[in-house]
Scaffold this motif. Structure first.
Motif, PDB file in Angstrom:
ATOM      1  N   TYR A   7       0.969  -1.290   0.112  1.00 18.93           N
ATOM      2  CA  TYR A   7       0.145  -0.358  -0.009  1.00 18.93           C
ATOM      3  C   TYR A   7       1.033   0.860   0.267  1.00 18.93           C
ATOM      4  O   TYR A   7       0.217   2.413  -0.970  1.00 18.93           O
ATOM      5  CB  TYR A   7      -1.001  -0.267   0.822  1.00 18.93           C
ATOM      6  N   ASN A   8       2.277   1.087   0.941  1.00 17.89           N
ATOM      7  CA  ASN A   8       3.109   2.015   0.834  1.00 17.89           C
ATOM      8  C   ASN A   8       4.312   2.394   0.012  1.00 17.89           C
ATOM      9  O   ASN A   8       4.468   3.322  -0.035  1.00 17.89           O
ATOM     10  CB  ASN A   8       3.123   2.284   2.807  1.00 17.89           C
ATOM     11  N   LEU A   9       4.337   1.231  -0.674  1.00 17.39           N
ATOM     12  CA  LEU A   9       5.700   1.574  -1.750  1.00 17.39           C
ATOM     13  C   LEU A   9       4.968   1.708  -2.783  1.00 17.39           C
ATOM     14  O   LEU A   9       5.653   1.960  -4.022  1.00 17.39           O
ATOM     15  CB  LEU A   9       6.503   0.564  -1.503  1.00 17.39           C
ATOM     16  N   HIS A  10       3.827   1.363  -3.058  1.00 19.00           N
ATOM     17  CA  HIS A  10       3.308   1.518  -4.391  1.00 19.00           C
ATOM     18  C   HIS A  10       2.617   3.211  -4.889  1.00 19.00           C
ATOM     19  O   HIS A  10       2.324   3.201  -4.453  1.00 19.00           O
ATOM     20  CB  HIS A  10       2.655   0.093  -5.187  1.00 19.00           C
ATOM     21  N   ALA A  17       8.479   5.679   2.761  1.00 22.80           N
ATOM     22  CA  ALA A  17       7.146   5.158   3.152  1.00 22.80           C
ATOM     23  C   ALA A  17       7.367   5.552   4.257  1.00 22.80           C
ATOM     24  O   ALA A  17       5.971   6.200   5.092  1.00 22.80           O
ATOM     25  CB  ALA A  17       7.625   3.573   2.919  1.00 22.80           C
ATOM     26  N   TYR A  18       8.339   4.868   5.707  1.00 22.40           N
ATOM     27  CA  TYR A  18       8.030   5.103   6.882  1.00 22.40           C
ATOM     28  C   TYR A  18       8.354   6.830   6.887  1.00 22.40           C
ATOM     29  O   TYR A  18       6.965   6.953   8.247  1.00 22.40           O
ATOM     30  CB  TYR A  18       9.390   4.890   7.442  1.00 22.40           C
ATOM     31  N   PHE A  19       8.400   7.923   6.377  1.00 24.53           N
ATOM     32  CA  PHE A  19       8.269   9.131   6.991  1.00 24.53           C
ATOM     33  C   PHE A  19       6.577  10.143   6.135  1.00 24.53           C
ATOM     34  O   PHE A  19       6.065  10.602   7.079  1.00 24.53           O
ATOM     35  CB  PHE A  19       9.064  10.057   6.212  1.00 24.53           C
ATOM     36  N   LEU A  20       6.242   9.239   5.103  1.00 21.41           N
ATOM     37  CA  LEU A  20       4.924   9.665   5.100  1.00 21.41           C
ATOM     38  C   LEU A  20       3.883   8.635   5.698  1.00 21.41           C
ATOM     39  O   LEU A  20       3.442  10.009   5.657  1.00 21.41           O
ATOM     40  CB  LEU A  20       5.088   9.275   3.513  1.00 21.41           C
ATOM     41  N   ILE A  21       4.494   7.815   6.209  1.00 15.52           N
ATOM     42  CA  ILE A  21       3.237   7.387   7.130  1.00 15.52           C
ATOM     43  C   ILE A  21       3.142   8.410   8.082  1.00 15.52           C
ATOM     44  O   ILE A  21       1.984   8.691   8.775  1.00 15.52           O
ATOM     45  CB  ILE A  21       3.244   5.708   7.686  1.00 15.52           C
ATOM     46  N   MET A  22       4.301   8.748   8.694  1.00 17.46           N
ATOM     47  CA  MET A  22       4.348   9.003  10.218  1.00 17.46           C
ATOM     48  C   MET A  22       3.902  10.659   9.947  1.00 17.46           C
ATOM     49  O   MET A  22       2.686  10.878  10.697  1.00 17.46           O
ATOM     50  CB  MET A  22       5.483   9.108  10.460  1.00 17.46           C
ATOM     51  N   ASP A  23       3.954  11.509   8.802  1.00 24.36           N
ATOM     52  CA  ASP A  23       4.129  12.494   8.662  1.00 24.36           C
ATOM     53  C   ASP A  23       2.236  13.280   8.410  1.00 24.36           C
ATOM     54  O   ASP A  23       1.670  14.355   8.715  1.00 24.36           O
ATOM     55  CB  ASP A  23       4.315  13.225   7.210  1.00 24.36           C
ATOM     56  N   ARG A  26      -2.800  10.523   0.563  1.00 21.27           N
ATOM     57  CA  ARG A  26      -1.825  10.254  -0.371  1.00 21.27           C
ATOM     58  C   ARG A  26      -1.858   9.471  -1.523  1.00 21.27           C
ATOM     59  O   ARG A  26      -2.317   8.233  -1.518  1.00 21.27           O
ATOM     60  CB  ARG A  26      -1.035   9.064   0.626  1.00 21.27           C
ATOM     61  N   ARG A  27      -1.124   9.834  -3.027  1.00 21.94           N
ATOM     62  CA  ARG A  27      -0.951   9.603  -3.650  1.00 21.94           C
ATOM     63  C   ARG A  27      -2.503   9.422  -4.556  1.00 21.94           C
ATOM     64  O   ARG A  27      -2.076   8.109  -5.256  1.00 21.94           O
ATOM     65  CB  ARG A  27      -0.037   8.614  -3.807  1.00 21.94           C
ATOM     66  N   GLY A  28      -3.433   9.387  -3.887  1.00 24.19           N
ATOM     67  CA  GLY A  28      -4.922   9.386  -5.243  1.00 24.19           C
ATOM     68  C   GLY A  28      -5.177   8.208  -4.220  1.00 24.19           C
ATOM     69  O   GLY A  28      -6.442   8.313  -4.104  1.00 24.19           O
ATOM     70  N   VAL A  29      -4.991   7.947  -2.751  1.00 26.33           N
ATOM     71  CA  VAL A  29      -5.515   6.645  -1.864  1.00 26.33           C
ATOM     72  C   VAL A  29      -5.796   7.665  -0.597  1.00 26.33           C
ATOM     73  O   VAL A  29      -4.979   8.403  -0.112  1.00 26.33           O
ATOM     74  CB  VAL A  29      -5.437   6.009  -1.923  1.00 26.33           C
ATOM     75  N   PRO A  30      -6.741   7.217   0.941  1.00 26.88           N
ATOM     76  CA  PRO A  30      -6.527   7.599   1.843  1.00 26.88           C
ATOM     77  C   PRO A  30      -5.376   7.116   2.529  1.00 26.88           C
ATOM     78  O   PRO A  30      -4.748   5.797   1.625  1.00 26.88           O
ATOM     79  CB  PRO A  30      -7.798   7.070   1.966  1.00 26.88           C
ATOM     80  N   CYS A  31      -4.991   7.782   2.988  1.00 23.78           N
ATOM     81  CA  CYS A  31      -3.973   7.627   4.213  1.00 23.78           C
ATOM     82  C   CYS A  31      -3.967   6.855   4.796  1.00 23.78           C
ATOM     83  O   CYS A  31      -4.788   5.702   5.226  1.00 23.78           O
ATOM     84  CB  CYS A  31      -3.335   8.672   5.027  1.00 23.78           C
ATOM     85  N   TRP A  32      -1.984   6.152   4.870  1.00 21.94           N
ATOM     86  CA  TRP A  32      -2.776   4.271   5.393  1.00 21.94           C
ATOM     87  C   TRP A  32      -3.421   4.171   7.054  1.00 21.94           C
ATOM     88  O   TRP A  32      -3.691   3.856   7.462  1.00 21.94           O
ATOM     89  CB  TRP A  32      -0.789   4.212   6.001  1.00 21.94           C
ATOM     90  N   ARG A  39      -5.884   6.272   7.797  1.00 24.85           N
ATOM     91  CA  ARG A  39      -7.367   6.106   7.668  1.00 24.85           C
ATOM     92  C   ARG A  39      -8.144   4.539   7.508  1.00 24.85           C
ATOM     93  O   ARG A  39      -9.213   5.058   7.358  1.00 24.85           O
ATOM     94  CB  ARG A  39      -8.104   7.616   6.474  1.00 24.85           C
ATOM     95  N   LEU A  40      -7.130   3.901   6.465  1.00 28.27           N
ATOM     96  CA  LEU A  40      -7.746   2.686   6.681  1.00 28.27           C
ATOM     97  C   LEU A  40      -8.754   1.877   7.965  1.00 28.27           C
ATOM     98  O   LEU A  40      -8.225   2.378   9.522  1.00 28.27           O
ATOM     99  CB  LEU A  40      -7.302   1.928   6.182  1.00 28.27           C
ATOM    100  N   PRO A  41      -9.873   1.524   8.247  1.00 33.30           N
ATOM    101  CA  PRO A  41     -10.376   1.508   9.434  1.00 33.30           C
ATOM    102  C   PRO A  41      -9.998   0.221   9.990  1.00 33.30           C
ATOM    103  O   PRO A  41      -9.453  -0.234  11.746  1.00 33.30           O
ATOM    104  CB  PRO A  41     -11.753   0.580   9.040  1.00 33.30           C
ATOM    105  N   GLU A  42      -9.270  -0.404   9.472  1.00 34.52           N
ATOM    106  CA  GLU A  42      -8.676  -2.294  10.298  1.00 34.52           C
ATOM    107  C   GLU A  42      -7.257  -1.352  10.814  1.00 34.52           C
ATOM    108  O   GLU A  42      -6.006  -1.839  11.397  1.00 34.52           O
ATOM    109  CB  GLU A  42      -8.028  -3.187   9.543  1.00 34.52           C
ATOM    110  N   VAL A  43      -5.789  -0.480  10.268  1.00 40.49           N
ATOM    111  CA  VAL A  43      -5.416   0.434  10.780  1.00 40.49           C
ATOM    112  C   VAL A  43      -4.960   1.408  11.917  1.00 40.49           C
ATOM    113  O   VAL A  43      -4.622   1.018  12.859  1.00 40.49           O
ATOM    114  CB  VAL A  43      -4.601   1.367   9.641  1.00 40.49           C
ATOM    115  N   GLY A  44      -5.887   3.004  11.333  1.00 40.72           N
ATOM    116  CA  GLY A  44      -6.195   3.194  12.525  1.00 40.72           C
ATOM    117  C   GLY A  44      -4.994   4.205  13.571  1.00 40.72           C
ATOM    118  O   GLY A  44      -3.936   3.970  12.354  1.00 40.72           O
ATOM    119  N   LEU A  45      -4.730   3.856  14.585  1.00 43.87           N
ATOM    120  CA  LEU A  45      -3.235   4.497  14.954  1.00 43.87           C
ATOM    121  C   LEU A  45      -2.504   3.374  15.443  1.00 43.87           C
ATOM    122  O   LEU A  45      -0.663   3.893  15.749  1.00 43.87           O
ATOM    123  CB  LEU A  45      -3.369   4.973  16.766  1.00 43.87           C
ATOM    124  N   GLY A  46      -2.744   2.074  14.544  1.00 43.17           N
ATOM    125  CA  GLY A  46      -1.787   0.783  14.614  1.00 43.17           C
ATOM    126  C   GLY A  46      -0.848   1.565  13.646  1.00 43.17           C
ATOM    127  O   GLY A  46       0.376   0.926  13.300  1.00 43.17           O
TER     128      GLY A  46
END
Length: 387
Positions: free
Chosen positions: A83-86, A129-135, A144-150, A152-159
């Motif tokens: 998700y974060n490298l493509h 990718a590490y920097f962008l997720i945290m940023d 981010r890159r046309g899709v929801p930030c990581w 923001r996905l329901p199964e991710v959140g503050l994880g």
């Protein structure tokens, strides 16, 4: 208010809640373009070859003993990296490859050495990718890159915070697997650690500036902006790729390092001022993300330049509207930038910085090899970009 939202408020001190999660999301589309220079043939060819190396990166990580008994974690890491490298321009990864190809002696370039440097390029992209997720978490960004930030996905959140740790640790696994036997391995790891530390300093400067007392713009100075840019952008966008290429070739004299670092930092400033301008005036269908610098009250190039030129009535408008999430306030700041002639000033300064980098690139001594050629290529890929 759910517990996740309460944790968010406590963690970053903001009063707004997390954006509503997105239930459906596509993977980011692969992108084979960079700025207005997407027609450069070697860029397109290298992008395709670079993508071909990605499966081996995933395979290397999956072979780690810690994942043998945790197949669910293995699957999560694959999803996380996919998700974060493509998507994106892969500018930093490809810059690593270009640095090697330009600096290395032709007779020393082999398929094996090219594969190694492409792996290093992917390690650079993993750090990105590490920097962008945290940023995105820190800025409460939406896309981010046309899709929801990581996050923001329901199964991710503050994880997503722990996911950053997974990305970083996986990067070091790959580095050890492919580079441990290199004589410059310790220097390579040190370079990644240095980049991580310096970029974190830049992120701290950037974040604290955006969360100061709202009406206090005393630190919005060219000097402060330059410090943020140097640490937040220049080290991992240019110095890391360029110096990785230098370390793999081990073919660049020590006296060239200082000039090379100076140009990398100058390129980083140019790159970040472009990012700031694009964040405000760029087309979202091209950039893949909605700008948030005005809403977040960032110490951007535009804000710094505006504060040096505002009349007293304009300053009152700026203080009232800057840092607001109200769409009308955001548009008012954009109009204010237009009234101050900042787009024209931006184009002039972009050209001035381009010319200065060209001039500095010509100061390398003859035994520095192809260092000038490398920086002219990086400049060509950076100048006048639109995303």
């Amino acid at each position: 208010m759910n517990s996740c939202t309460r944790m968010w408020k406590i963690w970053n001190g903001l009063t707004r809640t997390l954006p509503k999660p997105i239930k459906k999301y596509p993977l980011p589309k692969l992108c084979s373009s960079m700025s207005t220079n997407a027609s450069i043939p070697e860029y397109k060819r290298e992008m395709e070859t670079f993508q071909d190396v990605y499966p081996s990166i995933i395979e290397t990580i999956s072979k780690n003993p810690g994942l043998y008994d945790n197949p669910d974690v293995d699957a999560w890491i694959k999803k996380l990296l996919d998700y974060n490298l493509h998507g994106g321009k892969k500018a930093r990864g490809l810059a690593t490859i270009f640095a090697y190809e330009i600096l290395e002696k032709p007779e020393n370039i082999t398929e094996e050495s090219l594969r190694l440097v492409r792996v290093l390029g992917w390690c650079v992209e993993m750090l990105q990718a590490y920097f962008l997720i945290m940023d995105d978490i820190m800025d409460a960004s939406l896309t981010r890159r046309g899709v929801p930030c990581w996050y923001r996905l329901p199964e991710v959140g503050l994880g997503a915070i722990n996911d950053c740790n997974l990305v970083q640790a996986a990067m070091y696994i790959v580095l050890k697997e492919y580079c441990e036997k290199l004589p410059t391995y310790n220097n390579i790891v040190h370079l990644f650690n240095e980049t991580l530390f310096y970029t974190a300093i830049g992120q701290h400067l950037d974040f604290t500036m955006a969360h100061r007392v709202k009406s206090d713009y005393s630190l919005f100075t060219p000097e402060r902006y330059s410090a943020i840019v140097t640490y937040k952008t220049a080290y991992y966008t240019f110095k890391l790729p360029v110096f990785l290429g230098m370390l793999v070739t081990d073919n660049v004299p020590q006296h060239s390092h200082q000039t090379a670092e100076k140009i990398c930092l100058d390129l980083g400033y140019l790159f970040q001022m472009q990012d700031d301008y694009i964040d405000c005036f760029g087309a979202e269908h091209l950039t893949g993300k909605a700008g948030t610098d005005i809403q977040e009250g960032k110490c951007s190039w535009l804000a710094v330049q505006a504060l040096q030129r505002l009349s007293e009535p304009q300053r009152k408008v700026f203080i009232a509207c800057y840092g607001s999430h109200e769409p009308a306030h955001v548009e008012r700041i954009k109009r204010l930038y237009q009234e101050l002639g900042l787009p024209e000033l931006y184009r002039r300064e972009e050209k001035q910085r381009y010319d200065a980098i060209v001039k500095l690139s010509q100061t390398f001594l003859p035994d520095s090899g192809n260092m000038p050629d490398l920086f002219m290529k990086l400049l060509a890929l950076t100048y006048n970009r639109k995303k």
